[in-house]
Design a protein around this motif. Structure first.
Motif, PDB file in Angstrom:
ATOM      1  N   LEU A 107       0.669  -1.537   0.186  1.00 54.55           N
ATOM      2  CA  LEU A 107      -0.605  -0.060   0.247  1.00 54.55           C
ATOM      3  C   LEU A 107       0.539   1.409   0.083  1.00 54.55           C
ATOM      4  O   LEU A 107       1.042   2.116  -0.639  1.00 54.55           O
ATOM      5  CB  LEU A 107      -0.795   0.282   1.266  1.00 54.55           C
ATOM      6  CG  LEU A 107      -2.080  -0.861   0.959  1.00 54.55           C
ATOM      7  CD1 LEU A 107      -2.790  -1.200   2.524  1.00 54.55           C
ATOM      8  CD2 LEU A 107      -3.198  -0.815   0.334  1.00 54.55           C
ATOM      9  N   ALA A 108       1.964   1.404   0.824  1.00 51.41           N
ATOM     10  CA  ALA A 108       2.871   2.480   0.591  1.00 51.41           C
ATOM     11  C   ALA A 108       4.129   2.508  -0.298  1.00 51.41           C
ATOM     12  O   ALA A 108       3.866   3.534  -0.967  1.00 51.41           O
ATOM     13  CB  ALA A 108       3.580   2.268   2.145  1.00 51.41           C
ATOM     14  N   HIS A 109       3.578   1.804  -1.289  1.00 50.71           N
ATOM     15  CA  HIS A 109       4.254   1.204  -2.652  1.00 50.71           C
ATOM     16  C   HIS A 109       3.216   2.046  -3.255  1.00 50.71           C
ATOM     17  O   HIS A 109       4.149   2.890  -4.222  1.00 50.71           O
ATOM     18  CB  HIS A 109       5.233   0.332  -2.877  1.00 50.71           C
ATOM     19  CG  HIS A 109       6.128   0.118  -4.046  1.00 50.71           C
ATOM     20  ND1 HIS A 109       7.010  -1.060  -4.724  1.00 50.71           N
ATOM     21  CD2 HIS A 109       6.400   1.328  -4.312  1.00 50.71           C
ATOM     22  CE1 HIS A 109       7.256  -0.865  -5.358  1.00 50.71           C
ATOM     23  NE2 HIS A 109       7.324   0.637  -5.943  1.00 50.71           N
ATOM     24  N   LEU A 144       1.236  -4.345  -7.908  1.00 46.52           N
ATOM     25  CA  LEU A 144       1.129  -4.588  -6.843  1.00 46.52           C
ATOM     26  C   LEU A 144      -0.131  -4.702  -6.315  1.00 46.52           C
ATOM     27  O   LEU A 144      -0.914  -5.718  -5.171  1.00 46.52           O
ATOM     28  CB  LEU A 144       1.500  -2.554  -6.544  1.00 46.52           C
ATOM     29  CG  LEU A 144       2.817  -2.198  -6.185  1.00 46.52           C
ATOM     30  CD1 LEU A 144       2.825  -0.827  -6.384  1.00 46.52           C
ATOM     31  CD2 LEU A 144       4.022  -3.122  -5.212  1.00 46.52           C
ATOM     32  N   ALA A 145      -0.989  -4.556  -6.560  1.00 45.10           N
ATOM     33  CA  ALA A 145      -2.823  -4.805  -6.832  1.00 45.10           C
ATOM     34  C   ALA A 145      -2.767  -6.685  -6.826  1.00 45.10           C
ATOM     35  O   ALA A 145      -3.248  -7.027  -5.548  1.00 45.10           O
ATOM     36  CB  ALA A 145      -3.925  -4.581  -7.338  1.00 45.10           C
ATOM     37  N   GLU A 191     -13.135  -3.161  -2.773  1.00 41.81           N
ATOM     38  CA  GLU A 191     -12.321  -1.986  -3.313  1.00 41.81           C
ATOM     39  C   GLU A 191     -11.233  -2.136  -3.949  1.00 41.81           C
ATOM     40  O   GLU A 191     -10.867  -1.296  -5.280  1.00 41.81           O
ATOM     41  CB  GLU A 191     -11.197  -1.027  -1.310  1.00 41.81           C
ATOM     42  CG  GLU A 191     -10.979   0.067  -1.783  1.00 41.81           C
ATOM     43  CD  GLU A 191     -12.837   0.253  -2.659  1.00 41.81           C
ATOM     44  OE1 GLU A 191     -13.017   1.974  -3.046  1.00 41.81           O
ATOM     45  OE2 GLU A 191     -13.754   0.296  -1.391  1.00 41.81           O
ATOM     46  N   LEU A 192     -10.269  -3.298  -3.635  1.00 40.92           N
ATOM     47  CA  LEU A 192      -9.234  -3.479  -4.793  1.00 40.92           C
ATOM     48  C   LEU A 192      -9.272  -3.461  -6.432  1.00 40.92           C
ATOM     49  O   LEU A 192      -8.530  -3.584  -6.891  1.00 40.92           O
ATOM     50  CB  LEU A 192      -7.465  -5.126  -4.654  1.00 40.92           C
ATOM     51  CG  LEU A 192      -6.797  -4.900  -4.836  1.00 40.92           C
ATOM     52  CD1 LEU A 192      -5.612  -3.880  -4.997  1.00 40.92           C
ATOM     53  CD2 LEU A 192      -6.300  -6.061  -4.795  1.00 40.92           C
ATOM     54  N   ILE A 202      -6.954   1.486 -12.724  1.00 45.83           N
ATOM     55  CA  ILE A 202      -5.725   1.255 -13.186  1.00 45.83           C
ATOM     56  C   ILE A 202      -5.481   0.941 -14.475  1.00 45.83           C
ATOM     57  O   ILE A 202      -4.482   1.610 -15.330  1.00 45.83           O
ATOM     58  CB  ILE A 202      -4.711   0.227 -11.916  1.00 45.83           C
ATOM     59  CG1 ILE A 202      -4.315   0.876 -11.198  1.00 45.83           C
ATOM     60  CG2 ILE A 202      -3.386  -0.249 -12.667  1.00 45.83           C
ATOM     61  CD1 ILE A 202      -3.356  -0.200  -9.716  1.00 45.83           C
ATOM     62  N   GLN A 203      -6.576   0.282 -15.029  1.00 43.04           N
ATOM     63  CA  GLN A 203      -6.709  -0.398 -16.659  1.00 43.04           C
ATOM     64  C   GLN A 203      -6.643   1.081 -16.936  1.00 43.04           C
ATOM     65  O   GLN A 203      -6.055   0.880 -18.525  1.00 43.04           O
ATOM     66  CB  GLN A 203      -7.822  -1.127 -16.945  1.00 43.04           C
ATOM     67  CG  GLN A 203      -7.598  -2.354 -16.118  1.00 43.04           C
ATOM     68  CD  GLN A 203      -6.618  -3.078 -15.573  1.00 43.04           C
ATOM     69  OE1 GLN A 203      -5.867  -3.880 -17.271  1.00 43.04           O
ATOM     70  NE2 GLN A 203      -5.994  -3.152 -14.897  1.00 43.04           N
ATOM     71  N   ASN A 204      -6.959   2.039 -16.910  1.00 44.97           N
ATOM     72  CA  ASN A 204      -6.908   3.458 -17.164  1.00 44.97           C
ATOM     73  C   ASN A 204      -6.281   4.573 -17.208  1.00 44.97           C
ATOM     74  O   ASN A 204      -5.940   5.425 -17.664  1.00 44.97           O
ATOM     75  CB  ASN A 204      -8.152   4.611 -16.910  1.00 44.97           C
ATOM     76  CG  ASN A 204     -10.110   3.520 -17.499  1.00 44.97           C
ATOM     77  OD1 ASN A 204      -9.597   3.072 -18.450  1.00 44.97           O
ATOM     78  ND2 ASN A 204     -10.492   3.202 -16.571  1.00 44.97           N
ATOM     79  N   ILE A 205      -4.962   3.930 -16.150  1.00 43.06           N
ATOM     80  CA  ILE A 205      -3.965   4.870 -16.119  1.00 43.06           C
ATOM     81  C   ILE A 205      -2.178   4.499 -17.138  1.00 43.06           C
ATOM     82  O   ILE A 205      -2.124   2.793 -17.416  1.00 43.06           O
ATOM     83  CB  ILE A 205      -3.603   4.593 -14.441  1.00 43.06           C
ATOM     84  CG1 ILE A 205      -4.361   4.998 -13.995  1.00 43.06           C
ATOM     85  CG2 ILE A 205      -2.100   5.696 -14.801  1.00 43.06           C
ATOM     86  CD1 ILE A 205      -4.454   5.077 -12.268  1.00 43.06           C
ATOM     87  N   GLU A 206      -1.379   5.317 -17.646  1.00 45.37           N
ATOM     88  CA  GLU A 206      -0.575   4.827 -18.378  1.00 45.37           C
ATOM     89  C   GLU A 206       0.631   4.191 -17.296  1.00 45.37           C
ATOM     90  O   GLU A 206       0.732   4.689 -16.326  1.00 45.37           O
ATOM     91  CB  GLU A 206      -0.601   6.028 -19.232  1.00 45.37           C
ATOM     92  CG  GLU A 206       0.205   5.684 -20.428  1.00 45.37           C
ATOM     93  CD  GLU A 206       0.578   7.027 -21.279  1.00 45.37           C
ATOM     94  OE1 GLU A 206       1.616   7.126 -21.677  1.00 45.37           O
ATOM     95  OE2 GLU A 206      -0.708   6.373 -22.080  1.00 45.37           O
TER      96      GLU A 206
END
Length: 149
Positions: free
Chosen positions: A86-88, A107-108, A137-138, A145-149
């Protein structure tokens, strides 16, 4: 187009960051409950022994069984790794050094693995509910995340 993508990325980042905070709260709840699990095992084992009849149980053997069950149900390592992941993930979101989607996805996956193990080991109803909340929630984070580059 670049400005729009950047704005969307920031919005997604804020959403993921808020969800990471929720995951931290869930992990804290699991950590608060975890010490109670061995107490439950001891009580349950004592009840089973009592059903067999008075005097049939050796107190030393009972203590050994409780210690064994408590060790098997210890989720300290999983909680430490979850907190680390989570911190990472939060660090990744706060880092403006480029693409983070793949790193967050990895990480997920690791968090999912750890929460599954924690839930299986603890064998506790309260922790099981928190594990489901965490996974829900995860999964929302993984969709973002799928929408983040």
């Amino acid at each position: 187009v670049t400005a729009a993508r950047e704005a969307e990325g920031k919005a997604l980042g804020r959403d993921v960051a808020a969800r990471l905070v929720r995951l931290e709260e869930i992990v804290a709840g699991i950590a608060r409950r975890a010490p109670e699990v061995p107490v439950f095992f001891r009580r349950r084992l004592a009840e089973r022994v009592a059903e067999l009849g008075e005097g049939m149980a050796d107190p030393v053997r009972l203590a050994q069984e409780v210690a064994f069950l408590a060790e098997r149900a210890d989720i300290t390592e999983e909680l430490v790794r979850l907190k680390s992941h989570l911190a990472h993930a939060k660090d990744c979101l706060n880092n403006d050094g480029g693409p983070v989607g793949r790193r967050l996805d990895f990480l997920a996956q690791e968090m999912f693995r750890e929460i599954n193990t924690a839930g299986a080991k603890a064998q506790d109803e309260t922790i099981a509910r928190l594990v489901v909340d965490f996974k829900t929630e995860l999964e929302k984070i993984r969709e973002q995340i799928q929408n983040i580059e």
